[in-house]
Design an enzyme around this catalytic site. Structure first.
Site, PDB file in Angstrom:
ATOM      1  N   CYS A  55       6.367  26.458  40.003  1.00  8.57           N
ATOM      2  CA  CYS A  55       7.517  27.268  39.606  1.00  8.57           C
ATOM      3  C   CYS A  55       7.397  28.622  40.305  1.00  8.57           C
ATOM      4  O   CYS A  55       6.395  29.306  40.138  1.00  8.57           O
ATOM      5  CB  CYS A  55       7.509  27.450  38.090  1.00  8.57           C
ATOM      6  N   ARG A 111       3.780  17.480  46.409  1.00 11.18           N
ATOM      7  CA  ARG A 111       3.693  18.854  46.899  1.00 11.18           C
ATOM      8  C   ARG A 111       4.891  19.638  46.388  1.00 11.18           C
ATOM      9  O   ARG A 111       5.794  19.050  45.804  1.00 11.18           O
ATOM     10  CB  ARG A 111       3.614  18.880  48.424  1.00 11.18           C
ATOM     11  N   CYS A 170      14.219  25.664  39.738  1.00 11.12           N
ATOM     12  CA  CYS A 170      13.353  25.248  38.638  1.00 11.12           C
ATOM     13  C   CYS A 170      14.042  25.653  37.343  1.00 11.12           C
ATOM     14  O   CYS A 170      14.679  26.700  37.272  1.00 11.12           O
ATOM     15  CB  CYS A 170      11.996  25.937  38.777  1.00 11.12           C
ATOM     16  N   GLU A 214       8.433  22.021  63.413  1.00 11.63           N
ATOM     17  CA  GLU A 214       8.061  20.603  63.396  1.00 11.63           C
ATOM     18  C   GLU A 214       9.150  19.863  64.162  1.00 11.63           C
ATOM     19  O   GLU A 214      10.300  19.808  63.719  1.00 11.63           O
ATOM     20  CB  GLU A 214       8.000  20.061  61.961  1.00 11.63           C
ATOM     21  N   GLU A 244       8.595  24.648  53.959  1.00  7.81           N
ATOM     22  CA  GLU A 244       9.888  24.070  53.569  1.00  7.81           C
ATOM     23  C   GLU A 244      10.293  24.444  52.143  1.00  7.81           C
ATOM     24  O   GLU A 244      10.433  23.579  51.262  1.00  7.81           O
ATOM     25  CB  GLU A 244       9.884  22.550  53.759  1.00  7.81           C
TER      26      GLU A 244
END
Ligand code: GAL
Ligand code: ZN
Length: 696
Positions: A107, A103, A151, A324, A142
């Site tokens: 970019c 996951r 990247c 979470e 996240e």
């Protein structure tokens, strides 16, 4: 406090949904987060949108009275998209293009990926934007997780060039990029924008100004990707809130910039995993809590979790969510202990006391397949209740006291300044292993927590304080700046005005060392803070692990001695470890402590300078928890700031006390019962348990 749960209807047969929804409702769950990874289900091939299943899933949840948090699925682009256009995949710091099948494989600057994202978010928002069953929206999942904060693909490098051109305007001349980065070093001078590459794979190391700017650029890139989604949702989902889930102490992105467009922020709290992840950064070469401290091993470190809560609440200076909450064992740590009875309740209370108004557990039921099959849920794999389920059920009896606490605001009068720029600059060039910005901040936070002094973590940057609607500095009586490393003149001026009006500012090592472009200042240290500190840093050194220099209170034997022990016993028995600076005070500056041995013997180690009605204390050593606590206690006493621990004492290690209105929430992270006097009230708290006491 509202409770919620993360649910993946696409992982379970449709016949199960209604039963799950009813069981959630029976447990006291009100909120269900769904769909953040379900892009391939929503759009099995380009342009073929399938939302019927999602309609039915939302319907099943709504029939049980549950409200949905709908995730935009941009964290998980489908195979058809990636295979048709592999340039969508990100390139990592080793220069490798990463593969499909996990996951976050995208970019953030790829224009075609951004178009795909805008398309799916628009479609989702058109369908559900005005749907009453949807409480609000989570954008992506996240950001930056799994080392995807930066990247290094060609698209990003080209966008970096544009970003630099906007920032510097010119390559040459004063204020140009070549000067800002000092590219004269090692023959790095650029004669065209297109020559500038990514700060990876250099031999030896990249130019730190280049590397810092790439971090800023990458953070801006992700913030801009997020902001595009927020804009679509604002337009098509009017009146609905929009948030995203962050990762606490994770610092590859500038979370102030990232948070700014959202209504509130949330974070994902995994105390056992996060302890492993952040222990080295927080404790440096101190003994590891896992080895030396008394917390229950499966409850995590209350201070590591606590700082993450504070940092998150401080991003927008308003209540946050835990999107979470760990509710059993996880699968991605090294050891993944199973929390014992009481722990999930303790964590939930910690969330609440720290300012979360909703706690969403991860996840409803343990998954039977794929990457997270060894991760727990509230239900076991077979659908029967796991420990987390009974913990959440046990909260039913806590609900009235939880509601009382939730209604009462926390009101810190001490601020801890935080800057991602400073963190990055020190991460790029720590000078000494184990010197980290996070460790400095953590020492102060831990000291405050041991004293029961409430803190707000506040951006050091004035621009970011405005962009995130922070409380005015005037609300604070004490401000701690663990290090204003790349001190900006405007930010310093704001602190000066605040101190002059009566504030007590504590400033730490390596402040004022650098310019915002990450070069050393050509001025006596602490550079931009020299006037404020009323002292010069004449020498500095990183100390080897285990080395310690004794400190003694006052300026005995020094030229400027103003009443000896001006800080009232703060430095008795104190020592310098990790980092030491020799200070030369101005004639009107008090010496709070001096070195009693070591290479700086006889020189000042801490000074205090009167500034208008206030003062600036410069601490020239990396604070031990004891030094930080005694300085903070002294400032709090002088400023009339409340501390919950009795005078001359700290709270037991592992016991947190957090005041909300008239209530103090006591959280015992130890395996044994704990007694303490908090706000004048004697309390006993059971192992991994919670007490709420009403203070006068
Ligand atoms: C989080 C992530 C979730 C899940 C969880 C497992 O970081 O957002 O999707 O993977 O970890 O602990
Ligand atoms: Zn890229």
């Amino acid at each position: 406090m509202r409770l919620g749960v993360c649910y993946y209807p696409e992982h379970w047969p449709e016949e199960r949904w209604a039963a799950d929804a009813a069981a959630m409702r029976d447990l006291g769950i009100e909120i269900v987060r769904i769909a953040e990874f379900a892009w391939a289900r929503m759009e099995p091939e380009q342009g073929r949108l399938e939302f019927d299943w999602l309609d039915r899933a939302i319907g099943a949840l709504a029939s049980a009275g549950l409200k949905v948090v709908l995730g935009t699925p941009t964290v998980a682009p489908p195979a058809w998209m990636v295979r048709a256009d592999p340039d969508i995949l990100p390139v990592d710091a080793e220069g490798r293009r990463r593969n499909f099948g996990g996951r976050r494989h995208y970019c953030p600057n790829n224009p075609r990926y951004r178009a795909h994202s805008a398309r799916v978010v628009t479609a989702l928002a058109e369908r559900y934007g005005r749907d009453d069953r949807v409480a609000g929206w989570q954008v992506d999942n996240e950001f930056g997780g799994g080392s995807t904060g930066r990247c290094y693909c060609e698209t990003c490098v080209a966008a970096f060039g544009d970003w630099l051109r906007r920032r510097y305007g010119t390559l040459d001349g004063p204020g140009g990029l070549n000067e800002a980065w000092a590219t004269v070093f090692w023959s790095q001078t650029y004669t065209a924008w297109g020559q500038i590459g990514a700060p990876i794979l250099q031999l030896n190391q990249p130019n730190p100004s280049h590397a810092l700017d790439y971090r800023r650029f990458s953070s801006d890139s992700i913030a801009s990707f997020a902001t595009d989604q927020v804009a679509i949702l604002r337009h098509l989902a009017p009146g609905k809130w929009v948030t995203t889930n962050l990762m606490g102490l994770f610092a590859d992105l500038d979370h102030y910039d990232l948070a700014a467009p959202f209504d509130f922020v949330t974070w994902d709290s995994y105390p056992t995993g996060n302890l492993e992840r952040w222990e080295a950064a927080c404790y440096g070469d101190e003994p590891r809590p896992s080895a030396a401290r008394p917390y229950a091993p499966d409850a995590g470190d209350p201070y590591v979790t606590g700082l993450a809560h504070e940092l998150t609440r401080g991003l927008l200076a308003r209540p946050f969510w835990v999107m979470e909450q760990q509710a059993g064992h996880i699968n991605w740590g090294r050891m993944n202990p199973t929390p014992r009875e009481g722990t999930v309740r303790l964590w939930t209370w910690h969330d609440l006391a720290a300012g979360a108004d909703t706690c969403v557990y991860f996840r409803w039921r343990a998954c039977l397949f794929a990457q997270e099959q060894y991760h727990s849920g509230l239900l076991h794999h077979d659908g029967t209740p796991d420990l987390g389920h009974s913990e959440v059920a046990s909260l039913a009896t806590d609900r009235p006291s939880m509601a009382r606490v939730a209604a009462a605001p926390g009101r810190a009068r001490t601020a801890l300044l935080f800057s991602y720029d400073d963190l990055w600059a020190l991460e790029l060039q720590p000078h000494r292993a184990g010197f980290s910005y996070l460790r400095l901040v953590f020492a102060w936070y831990r000291a405050a927590a041991r004293l029961g002094i409430a803190v707000d973590v506040v951006p050091a940057s004035r621009r970011q304080r405005r962009a995130t609607a922070q409380r005015p500095l005037a609300d604070y009586a004490v401000i701690v700046a663990p290090s204003l490393h790349l001190a900006d003149a405007d930010d310093v001026a704001a602190l000066e005005a605040w101190a002059a009006a009566g504030g007590r500012l504590l400033v730490g090592v390596r402040s004022g060392f650098k310019t915002p472009s990450n070069r050393v200042v050509e001025a006596p240290l602490p550079g931009a803070l020299r006037g404020l500190a009323g002292a010069t840093v004449t020498a500095w050194q990183g100390m080897p692990p285990g080395a310690a220099y004794a400190l003694a209170p006052g300026g005995h034997g020094l030229a400027h001695e103003h009443g000896g022990d001006a800080a009232g016993g703060v430095f008795v028995g104190a020592e310098a470890t990790v980092w030491a600076e020799a200070l030369a005070p101005d004639a009107t500056t008090d010496v709070l402590a001096h070195y009693a041995d070591g290479p700086y013997r006889g020189t000042a180690a801490a000074t205090r300078h009167g500034v208008g009605a206030g003062s600036v204390t410069y601490l020239g050593v990396h604070p031990t928890i004891e030094t930080a606590a005694s300085l903070l206690a002294e400032a709090a006493a002088a400023a009339g700031v409340e501390r919950l621990a009795p005078a001359a004492e700290t709270l037991p290690d592992g016991l947190l006390a957090i005041r909300r209105g008239d209530e103090a929430v006591l959280l015992n992270f130890r395996d044994e019962p704990c007694r303490a006097v908090v706000g004048g009230v004697a309390v006993a708290v059971g192992p991994r348990s919670v007490e709420v006491v009403t203070l006068a």
